[in-house]
Design an enzyme around this catalytic site. Structure first.
Site, PDB file in Angstrom:
ATOM      1  N   THR A 168      13.973  -5.826  -9.703  1.00 46.01           N
ATOM      2  CA  THR A 168      14.468  -7.184  -9.843  1.00 46.01           C
ATOM      3  C   THR A 168      14.413  -7.635 -11.297  1.00 46.01           C
ATOM      4  OG1 THR A 168      13.791  -7.698  -7.626  1.00 46.01           O
ATOM      5  CG2 THR A 168      13.752  -9.535  -9.163  1.00 46.01           C
ATOM      6  N   GLY A 228       8.321  -9.244  -1.914  1.00 51.02           N
ATOM      7  CA  GLY A 228       8.752 -10.619  -1.710  1.00 51.02           C
ATOM      8  C   GLY A 228       8.075 -11.363  -0.581  1.00 51.02           C
ATOM      9  N   GLY A 285      14.237 -12.365   0.365  1.00 54.39           N
ATOM     10  CA  GLY A 285      12.898 -12.300  -0.228  1.00 54.39           C
ATOM     11  C   GLY A 285      12.549 -13.584  -0.952  1.00 54.39           C
ATOM     12  N   ASP A 286      11.656 -13.467  -1.918  1.00 52.19           N
ATOM     13  CA  ASP A 286      11.163 -14.638  -2.660  1.00 52.19           C
ATOM     14  C   ASP A 286      12.109 -15.095  -3.759  1.00 52.19           C
ATOM     15  OD1 ASP A 286      10.519 -12.080  -3.858  1.00 52.19           O
ATOM     16  OD2 ASP A 286       9.456 -13.210  -5.403  1.00 52.19           O
ATOM     17  N   ARG A 328      17.941 -10.053   5.483  1.00 58.49           N
ATOM     18  CA  ARG A 328      16.596 -10.291   4.942  1.00 58.49           C
ATOM     19  C   ARG A 328      16.692 -11.027   3.589  1.00 58.49           C
ATOM     20  NH1 ARG A 328      13.795  -8.956  -0.064  1.00 58.49           N
ATOM     21  NH2 ARG A 328      11.575  -8.871   0.381  1.00 58.49           N
ATOM     22  N   THR A 380       8.439 -10.854  -9.586  1.00 57.57           N
ATOM     23  CA  THR A 380       8.967  -9.596  -9.052  1.00 57.57           C
ATOM     24  C   THR A 380       7.876  -8.878  -8.285  1.00 57.57           C
ATOM     25  OG1 THR A 380       9.816  -7.403  -9.571  1.00 57.57           O
ATOM     26  CG2 THR A 380       8.508  -8.460 -11.293  1.00 57.57           C
ATOM     27  N   GLY A 381       8.234  -8.379  -7.113  1.00 54.28           N
ATOM     28  CA  GLY A 381       7.240  -7.677  -6.313  1.00 54.28           C
ATOM     29  C   GLY A 381       7.595  -7.766  -4.844  1.00 54.28           C
TER      30      GLY A 381
HETATM   31  N1  ASP Z   1      10.869  -9.684  -5.017  1.00 59.39           N
HETATM   32  C1  ASP Z   1      12.047  -8.939  -4.643  1.00 59.39           C
HETATM   33  C2  ASP Z   1      12.276  -9.109  -3.164  1.00 59.39           C
HETATM   34  O1  ASP Z   1      11.313  -9.017  -2.414  1.00 59.39           O
HETATM   35  C3  ASP Z   1      11.957  -7.481  -4.939  1.00 59.39           C
HETATM   36  C4  ASP Z   1      11.482  -7.097  -6.328  1.00 59.39           C
HETATM   37  O2  ASP Z   1      11.001  -7.937  -7.084  1.00 59.39           O
HETATM   38  O3  ASP Z   1      11.606  -5.915  -6.688  1.00 59.39           O
HETATM   39  O4  ASP Z   1      13.398  -9.252  -2.758  1.00 59.39           O
END
Ligand code: ASP
Length: 310
Positions: free
Chosen positions: A176, A230, A206-207, A204, A227-228
């Protein structure tokens, strides 16, 4: 210390074991990140708004096929790409967000347009796509986003029936993207864009596009792009959590950010990181994974970039 203007960007957090990338690849990625920071610093010096600068930085990262946003986004379970993005202005608290969009080359531009040209903050799925058509924003075929690396990742995920979370996968990957900035006028802004996670279920979210979670900006406290994994960033409302710690508990940017990354997220097994800037232009970039692609610079610190802890 106070900085007249500042910018930080990320290209995803992850467990990219050292050695998976060749030294040349590492240098190439760091050079891309530094170039984007140098451009951002030049734009901020010229007096451009933090909002415009974070949008431009995310545009550049979306166009780079290494990262999981725009071109190079991951595949969902159906073998398609569904993209999410959000942008927020710390001065006005105006925000724009979209999710599940399948044919916009630069989702952050759609999020910005939702903010500027609609009475709403967040449009999802077919409604967001209708907005793209109604506003004659650029369109591409869904396979514009496809790359061989992402296709291989989907194949391995399908074999093991797993949902590959970019940040925790052992393969080297790029995730991300996001940017935060403070401009010369004292305004903050944040922007984040993603393809989500490999083999995610259709629909789906995410955050990233959720204001207060993966993206948040408020001039009185900070601007954050995360980022992570989510699902954990959503549960801990990461962006607003940092802002609230600063506003209510009077914590500084660094201690509030470290608390959410190393205590809140880890308490439920969430991995990842974030970039954040405060109203003095201080920057923090904590992550609880082995690495996070990141770059930063301020009116007094020239463009820097790193991948691992150094
Ligand atoms: N945070 C993002 C999500 O969960 C994914 C990512 O940051 O790599 O969609």
């Amino acid at each position: 210390m106070s900085h007249e203007y500042s910018i930080a960007i990320h290209g995803g957090a992850g467990a990219m074991s050292k050695g998976k990338l060749s030294l040349e690849q590492e240098d190439e990625i760091k050079a891309v990140l530094q170039t984007i920071i140098a451009e951002g610093l030049a734009n901020l010096k010229e007096g451009q708004s933090a909002l415009d600068v974070v949008q431009k930085a995310v545009n550049r990262l979306e166009d780079c096929p290494w990262f999981n946003a725009g071109k190079g986004a991951v595949f969902n379970h159906e073998g398609k790409h569904e993209l999410d993005a959000a942008i927020m202005c710390g001065k006005t608290l105006d925000a724009g967000a979209i999710s599940g969009i399948r044919f916009s080359p630069n989702p952050i531009d759609v999020a910005r347009s939702v903010m500027d040209n609609s009475p709403h903050v967040y449009l999802g799925g077919v409604g967001a796509e209708q907005f793209v058509r109604d506003h004659s924003l650029p369109e591409v075929d869904n396979d514009y986003f496809s790359t061989d690396m992402r296709f291989q990742q989907l194949q391995s995920a399908l074999k093991t029936q797993s949902v590959i979370l970019e940040p925790t996968s052992n393969d080297y990957k790029f995730g991300t993207v996001g940017a935060v900035a403070k401009d010369r006028h004292g305004n903050l802004a944040a922007a984040t864009s993603t393809g989500g996670i490999t083999n995610k279920e259709y629909g789906r979210i995410g955050d990233t596009p959720v204001i207060g979670s993966g993206t948040y900006a408020n001039n009185s406290t900070c601007a954050v792009s995360a980022t992570g994994h989510g699902e954990h960033f959503l549960r801990h409302v990461i962006g607003y959590n940092i802002s609230a710690r600063m506003a209510l508990a009077k914590e500084n940017l660094e201690s509030a950010s470290k608390h959410v990354v190393f205590e809140d997220l880890l308490s439920t097994g969430g991995s990842g990181g974030l970039i954040a800037v405060d109203s003095d232009g201080n920057i923090t970039l904590p992550f609880n994974t082995e690495g996070m692609y990141r770059g930063w610079g301020t009116s007094s610190i020239p463009a820097q970039s790193l991948i691992y802890e150094e």
